[in-house]
Design an enzyme around this catalytic site. Sequence first.
Site, mmCIF file in Angstrom:
data_model
loop_
_atom_site.group_PDB
_atom_site.id
_atom_site.type_symbol
_atom_site.label_atom_id
_atom_site.label_comp_id
_atom_site.label_asym_id
_atom_site.label_seq_id
_atom_site.Cartn_x
_atom_site.Cartn_y
_atom_site.Cartn_z
ATOM 1 N N GLU A 64 26.380 -35.387 17.262
ATOM 2 C CA GLU A 64 26.550 -33.950 17.076
ATOM 3 C C GLU A 64 26.344 -33.549 15.610
ATOM 4 O O GLU A 64 26.877 -34.205 14.701
ATOM 5 C CB GLU A 64 27.955 -33.535 17.503
ATOM 6 C CG GLU A 64 28.151 -33.487 19.007
ATOM 7 C CD GLU A 64 27.484 -32.292 19.654
ATOM 8 O OE1 GLU A 64 27.930 -31.157 19.443
ATOM 9 O OE2 GLU A 64 26.495 -32.496 20.385
ATOM 10 N N HIS A 91 23.085 -27.581 18.580
ATOM 11 C CA HIS A 91 23.813 -27.571 19.856
ATOM 12 C C HIS A 91 24.534 -26.241 20.067
ATOM 13 O O HIS A 91 25.755 -26.174 20.167
ATOM 14 C CB HIS A 91 24.806 -28.736 19.944
ATOM 15 C CG HIS A 91 25.219 -29.033 21.362
ATOM 16 N ND1 HIS A 91 26.037 -30.072 21.697
ATOM 17 C CD2 HIS A 91 24.924 -28.407 22.533
ATOM 18 C CE1 HIS A 91 26.230 -30.100 23.007
ATOM 19 N NE2 HIS A 91 25.558 -29.088 23.536
#
Length: 317
Positions: free
Chosen positions: A264, A284
């Site tokens: 991430e 994201h």
Amino acid sequence: MKTVLVEPLTISKEALENYGKNLKTAGNDFAFYDTKPTSTEEWLERTKDADQIILANTKMPEAVIEENKNLKYINIAFTGTDHVPVDLAKSKGIIVSNAAGYSDQAVAELAIGMTINLLRDIKKADWGTRNKMKTSDFLGQEIAGKKVGIIGVGKIGLRTAELFKAFGADLYGYNRSQSKEALDLGVKFLDLDELLKISDIVTVHLPLNDSTRDTISERELALMKESAILINCARGPIVNTKALVHALKNKKLAGAGIDVFDTEPPFTAGEEILDQDLALLTPHIGFFTRESMDKRAEIVFANAEDFLKGRDIKTRI
């Protein structure tokens, strides 16, 4: 009974308090936190004696399941479940659910937005306008008439197909099953290789599991047209990053829109994908809209109440 929300859900304080009141009236203690847990020890401290744990997309350590003897229900405020030890939980009789459906529109819209950006080079055109570039430097393409290959025609993939159809695209799908909704929409199902060979735009909407990891790797990318673009708003490891970087470097693809990565963002070290001019990157954000956050909370807290009142949980997995 005790319910613990271990991390924030991006809803207003007022909304959270209202949801909390509903849970407390069900004869339940409700605790919540406005930061993400950053260690196993913090997870264990926050979830001690919990019957129900609500979390979003922070990775849950296995120790939470192993050591929490009261735990009966894991309520995931997310569509994907690969950050939770689901198999371990189920082996211990713990119920697991997700928030399926909350971000279908949001993710589908980002896939469309990335496609338009890549076909019209909007990011560069903005820079060019500020730096005296000309109209003739930005000959773009339209979605209408393009062949769009949708890998994973579940709810998000189907919504993405609906939006592409509105732009006049021809729809092709790859999925384990062929839903009536997709067939009625005009999706033609193909095997993966054939879909990759004919598509001008390929968009990925699979869940991440052992069978979908590296679904798109060096061999699959080599099948695609050099004029094609690839969109991944699903999960990073479904597309092999090293293979994608190689394809972009060597101009074996016209572009890629990537919202998901192996880890991430923000990145702690340099990632080679960041240096690719043909890549459009977002951190994201596919699921992350005001509307989807509100819808997610509705699903999650409805599930929480259903659990406390002994009713069936609609998004149980």
